[in-house]
Design an enzyme around this catalytic site. Structure first.
Site, short mmCIF file in Angstrom:
data_model
loop_
_atom_site.label_atom_id
_atom_site.label_comp_id
_atom_site.label_asym_id
_atom_site.label_seq_id
_atom_site.Cartn_x
_atom_site.Cartn_y
_atom_site.Cartn_z
N LYS A 106 1.19 2.99 -0.49
CA LYS A 106 2.29 2.08 -0.18
C LYS A 106 2.38 0.99 -1.25
O LYS A 106 1.38 0.63 -1.87
CB LYS A 106 2.05 1.45 1.19
CG LYS A 106 3.18 0.56 1.72
CD LYS A 106 2.85 0.10 3.12
CE LYS A 106 3.83 -0.96 3.60
NZ LYS A 106 5.21 -0.46 3.66
N GLY A 107 3.58 0.47 -1.47
CA GLY A 107 3.74 -0.59 -2.45
C GLY A 107 2.93 -1.84 -2.10
O GLY A 107 2.83 -2.22 -0.94
N GLY A 108 2.34 -2.44 -3.12
CA GLY A 108 1.64 -3.70 -2.94
C GLY A 108 0.22 -3.62 -2.41
O GLY A 108 -0.34 -4.64 -1.97
N VAL A 109 -0.39 -2.43 -2.43
CA VAL A 109 -1.75 -2.29 -1.88
C VAL A 109 -2.83 -2.28 -2.97
O VAL A 109 -4.01 -2.19 -2.64
CB VAL A 109 -1.87 -1.00 -1.02
CG1 VAL A 109 -0.94 -1.06 0.17
CG2 VAL A 109 -1.62 0.25 -1.86
N LYS A 116 -2.57 -0.33 -6.12
CA LYS A 116 -2.68 0.96 -6.83
C LYS A 116 -2.99 0.76 -8.30
O LYS A 116 -3.83 1.45 -8.87
CB LYS A 116 -1.38 1.76 -6.68
CG LYS A 116 -1.02 2.16 -5.27
CD LYS A 116 0.18 3.08 -5.25
CE LYS A 116 1.43 2.43 -5.80
NZ LYS A 116 1.86 1.27 -4.99
N THR A 165 -4.37 -1.86 -9.88
CA THR A 165 -5.73 -2.37 -10.07
C THR A 165 -6.74 -1.24 -9.91
O THR A 165 -7.68 -1.10 -10.72
CB THR A 165 -6.04 -3.50 -9.08
OG1 THR A 165 -5.12 -4.58 -9.29
CG2 THR A 165 -7.46 -4.02 -9.26
N ASP A 222 5.56 4.41 -12.23
CA ASP A 222 6.25 3.47 -11.34
C ASP A 222 7.30 2.73 -12.16
O ASP A 222 6.98 2.13 -13.19
CB ASP A 222 5.24 2.49 -10.75
CG ASP A 222 5.84 1.59 -9.68
OD1 ASP A 222 7.08 1.48 -9.62
OD2 ASP A 222 5.07 0.99 -8.91
N CYS A 247 -11.20 -21.08 10.04
CA CYS A 247 -12.17 -20.04 10.39
C CYS A 247 -11.64 -19.15 11.52
O CYS A 247 -11.87 -17.94 11.51
CB CYS A 247 -13.50 -20.67 10.79
SG CYS A 247 -14.44 -21.34 9.40
#
EC number: 3.6.-.-
Length: 364
Positions: A32-35, A37, A39, A61, A305
């Site tokens: 999925k976009g933004g997960v 990939k 990196t 992409d 926290c």
């Protein structure tokens, strides 16, 4: 709590299996976009470069991120990554590739029939979604197959685009059928037009009509895609690394991706879960610590926290679901959420170690 490392049937939580499989030629990284990939692609490629003579990362992409990740400008030709002597990067522009394909066919056809070819291509792209991507991808694969790289890592577009890639053989069959129909209906008229334009002066170098030229190009594209597709279905040559984050939509999309990859016969036995809060601890351990320490904390610190604990509990639930779904067959790698961006060769190299040397993890 039981450590999954105690279970000898559970694969190691590491991508070392990919790095050490010398036969792998193609490695796809998707999700999925933004997960994360890009990196993951960069980090995996850095580890591969330690074991291979030459490694290439290709971004398919449209929203290229490799240049941003390495803090170095890349383009459509392979370029060496600063600090490496065997790691290269390419960023492919599918639109530019399609312009090049159409330009080559138009030049071969001559001025008189350029409009006919452009009309045919326009009709194809509007009636058969994905044909432009398929033709661009075939040009890419034709190019990279001639390159001298041990392994090529593909930083793919989000899941929907990736799944369309798997359907390219079907798309090409539809395109060929469409052109054959047009040839049957209008072939005679097009030949007459060529005669009126000067005895065939506007046809291709071998006297082909525009439809014949388009058919030839599509046949060439189909041959390349079918050949590549055969290699993609060979687990000794190709594998797919799925990337996600521990949230419902991402986990759900990963499950769909794994099912589709299986349906198309493409090997996938690695899942990387990014942005994990404290992967070496579980929510129960953190809750015990919080109960002991919250009296010493300010109101603001307790609120921070509490939100962190809620997020950690949610993440643990979805990570547990991943192990329930894939734990017996997949290498599941938990990547920690960091307090800084992973950009530049030095940070990517440091972070890449977590792909092959994971922390001591425990799962319900």
């Amino acid at each position: 709590m039981a450590s999954f490392e105690d279970d000898i049937d559970v694969p190691d939580p590491s991508l070392m299996n990919v790095v050490e499989q010398d036969s792998l030629k193609w490695i796809f990284v998707g999700g999925k976009g933004g997960v994360g990939k890009t990196t993951t692609s960069c980090c995996l490629s850095i580890q591969l470069a330690k074991k291979r003579n030459k490694v290439l990362i290709v971004s398919t992409d449209p929203a290229h991120n490799l240049s941003d990740a390495f803090c170095q400008k890349f383009g459509r030709d392979p370029m060496l990554v600063d600090g490496f002597d065997n790691l290269y990067v390419m960023e492919i522009d599918a639109n530019a590739d399609m312009d090049k394909i159409q330009g080559e066919m138009s030049a071969a056809a001559g001025d008189d029939e350029q409009s006919v070819l452009q009309s045919l291509m326009g009709d194809l792209t509007s009636s058969i979604p994905g044909i432009d991507e398929a033709m661009s991808f075939s040009e890419l694969m034709k190019q990279v197959q001639t390159m001298d790289y041990d392994t090529i890592v593909f930083d793919t577009a989000p899941t929907g685009h990736t799944l369309r890639l798997l359907s390219f053989p079907t798309i090409m069959e539809k395109a060929l059928g469409k052109i054959m129909d047009l040839k049957d209906k209008f072939g005679g008229m097009l030949s007459s037009m060529s005669g009126l334009m000067g005895g065939g002066a506007g046809t291709g170098p071998n006297g082909e009509s525009p439809t014949d030229m388009m058919l030839g190009k599509l046949e060439e594209t189909r041959e390349i895609i079918n050949k590549v597709n055969t290699m993609f279905q060979d687990p000794t040559v190709t594998t797919f690394v799925c990337v996600c984050i521990p949230e419902f939509l991402s986990i759900f999309e990963t499950e769909r991706l794994v099912q589709e990859l299986s349906k198309f016969g493409i090997d996938s036995h690695n899942v990387v879960i990014n942005q994990v809060l404290f992967p070496e601890k579980d929510a129960e351990e953190l809750a015990e610590w919080f109960e002991e320490e919250k009296g010493k904390l300010s109101k603001e610190a307790r609120e921070i926290c509490s939100k962190m604990m809620a997020r950690k509990k949610m993440q643990d639930k979805y990570i547990g679901q991943c192990f329930d779904l894939y734990g017996d067959d997949f290498h599941i790698v938990l990547q920690p959420l960091l307090d800084h961006e992973v950009r530049g060769v030095e940070k990517l190299t440091d972070f890449s170690e977590t792909l092959v040397n994971p922390v001591d993890l425990e799962v319900d």
